[in-house]
Motif scaffolding. Structure first.
Motif, PDB file in Angstrom:
ATOM      1  N   LEU A  21     -88.302 -21.962 -57.105  1.00 55.32           N
ATOM      2  CA  LEU A  21     -86.953 -21.691 -57.578  1.00 55.32           C
ATOM      3  C   LEU A  21     -86.634 -20.240 -57.250  1.00 55.32           C
ATOM      4  O   LEU A  21     -87.326 -19.317 -57.691  1.00 55.32           O
ATOM      5  CB  LEU A  21     -86.861 -21.912 -59.092  1.00 55.32           C
ATOM      6  CG  LEU A  21     -85.534 -21.510 -59.738  1.00 55.32           C
ATOM      7  CD1 LEU A  21     -84.399 -22.386 -59.216  1.00 55.32           C
ATOM      8  CD2 LEU A  21     -85.637 -21.583 -61.245  1.00 55.32           C
ATOM      9  N   GLU A  22     -85.589 -20.046 -56.448  1.00 53.64           N
ATOM     10  CA  GLU A  22     -85.170 -18.683 -56.103  1.00 53.64           C
ATOM     11  C   GLU A  22     -83.875 -18.384 -56.833  1.00 53.64           C
ATOM     12  O   GLU A  22     -82.926 -19.158 -56.780  1.00 53.64           O
ATOM     13  CB  GLU A  22     -84.942 -18.561 -54.599  1.00 53.64           C
ATOM     14  CG  GLU A  22     -84.461 -17.186 -54.191  1.00 53.64           C
ATOM     15  CD  GLU A  22     -84.200 -17.044 -52.698  1.00 53.64           C
ATOM     16  OE1 GLU A  22     -83.817 -15.936 -52.301  1.00 53.64           O
ATOM     17  OE2 GLU A  22     -84.358 -18.013 -51.960  1.00 53.64           O
ATOM     18  N   CYS A  23     -83.836 -17.276 -57.529  1.00 49.30           N
ATOM     19  CA  CYS A  23     -82.648 -16.847 -58.265  1.00 49.30           C
ATOM     20  C   CYS A  23     -82.212 -15.492 -57.746  1.00 49.30           C
ATOM     21  O   CYS A  23     -83.024 -14.595 -57.581  1.00 49.30           O
ATOM     22  CB  CYS A  23     -82.959 -16.734 -59.749  1.00 49.30           C
ATOM     23  SG  CYS A  23     -83.506 -18.268 -60.481  1.00 49.30           S
ATOM     24  N   LYS A  24     -80.931 -15.364 -57.494  1.00 45.74           N
ATOM     25  CA  LYS A  24     -80.404 -14.068 -57.077  1.00 45.74           C
ATOM     26  C   LYS A  24     -78.934 -13.988 -57.437  1.00 45.74           C
ATOM     27  O   LYS A  24     -78.275 -15.013 -57.649  1.00 45.74           O
ATOM     28  CB  LYS A  24     -80.630 -13.819 -55.599  1.00 45.74           C
ATOM     29  CG  LYS A  24     -79.963 -14.804 -54.672  1.00 45.74           C
ATOM     30  CD  LYS A  24     -80.385 -14.519 -53.250  1.00 45.74           C
ATOM     31  CE  LYS A  24     -79.431 -15.100 -52.244  1.00 45.74           C
ATOM     32  NZ  LYS A  24     -79.786 -14.738 -50.891  1.00 45.74           N
ATOM     33  N   ASP A  25     -78.418 -12.780 -57.502  1.00 44.16           N
ATOM     34  CA  ASP A  25     -77.014 -12.571 -57.836  1.00 44.16           C
ATOM     35  C   ASP A  25     -76.113 -12.994 -56.684  1.00 44.16           C
ATOM     36  O   ASP A  25     -76.425 -12.748 -55.520  1.00 44.16           O
ATOM     37  CB  ASP A  25     -76.752 -11.096 -58.142  1.00 44.16           C
ATOM     38  CG  ASP A  25     -77.471 -10.623 -59.394  1.00 44.16           C
ATOM     39  OD1 ASP A  25     -77.730 -11.468 -60.262  1.00 44.16           O
ATOM     40  OD2 ASP A  25     -77.773  -9.428 -59.484  1.00 44.16           O
ATOM     41  N   GLY A  26     -75.002 -13.619 -56.992  1.00 47.87           N
ATOM     42  CA  GLY A  26     -73.993 -13.954 -55.993  1.00 47.87           C
ATOM     43  C   GLY A  26     -74.328 -15.184 -55.175  1.00 47.87           C
ATOM     44  O   GLY A  26     -75.349 -15.828 -55.350  1.00 47.87           O
ATOM     45  N   ALA A  27     -73.442 -15.508 -54.267  1.00 52.22           N
ATOM     46  CA  ALA A  27     -73.572 -16.677 -53.400  1.00 52.22           C
ATOM     47  C   ALA A  27     -74.513 -16.395 -52.230  1.00 52.22           C
ATOM     48  O   ALA A  27     -74.693 -15.249 -51.837  1.00 52.22           O
ATOM     49  CB  ALA A  27     -72.207 -17.083 -52.872  1.00 52.22           C
ATOM     50  N   TYR A  28     -75.100 -17.462 -51.673  1.00 55.76           N
ATOM     51  CA  TYR A  28     -75.943 -17.328 -50.494  1.00 55.76           C
ATOM     52  C   TYR A  28     -75.059 -17.109 -49.277  1.00 55.76           C
ATOM     53  O   TYR A  28     -74.152 -17.878 -49.015  1.00 55.76           O
ATOM     54  CB  TYR A  28     -76.797 -18.585 -50.300  1.00 55.76           C
ATOM     55  CG  TYR A  28     -77.580 -18.566 -49.012  1.00 55.76           C
ATOM     56  CD1 TYR A  28     -78.637 -17.695 -48.841  1.00 55.76           C
ATOM     57  CD2 TYR A  28     -77.234 -19.409 -47.957  1.00 55.76           C
ATOM     58  CE1 TYR A  28     -79.356 -17.659 -47.663  1.00 55.76           C
ATOM     59  CE2 TYR A  28     -77.951 -19.386 -46.771  1.00 55.76           C
ATOM     60  CZ  TYR A  28     -78.999 -18.514 -46.633  1.00 55.76           C
ATOM     61  OH  TYR A  28     -79.702 -18.482 -45.470  1.00 55.76           O
ATOM     62  N   GLU A  29     -75.304 -16.052 -48.547  1.00 57.44           N
ATOM     63  CA  GLU A  29     -74.543 -15.737 -47.342  1.00 57.44           C
ATOM     64  C   GLU A  29     -75.519 -15.440 -46.217  1.00 57.44           C
ATOM     65  O   GLU A  29     -76.068 -14.347 -46.144  1.00 57.44           O
ATOM     66  CB  GLU A  29     -73.633 -14.535 -47.587  1.00 57.44           C
ATOM     67  CG  GLU A  29     -72.562 -14.791 -48.631  1.00 57.44           C
ATOM     68  CD  GLU A  29     -71.677 -13.579 -48.858  1.00 57.44           C
ATOM     69  OE1 GLU A  29     -71.540 -12.753 -47.927  1.00 57.44           O
ATOM     70  OE2 GLU A  29     -71.136 -13.461 -49.953  1.00 57.44           O
TER      71      GLU A  29
END
Length: 41
Positions: A21-29
């Motif tokens: 599970l990868e979590c990061k801020d904002g949308a994937y770009e």
């Protein structure tokens, strides 16, 4: 695991049935055509 912003990285799964599970801020770009998630069995 906490990877610093802007740091290139990779993950290698060593056992079947593993969940990542990868979590990061904002949308994937993606940065380019080669910057995509590839699922390899």
């Amino acid at each position: 695991m906490n990877i610093p912003i802007g740091q290139w990285h990779t993950v290698r799964v060593l056992e079947s049935g593993t969940v990542i599970l990868e979590c990061k801020d904002g949308a994937y770009e993606p940065l380019g055509e080669g910057d995509i998630f590839k699922f390899i069995v």
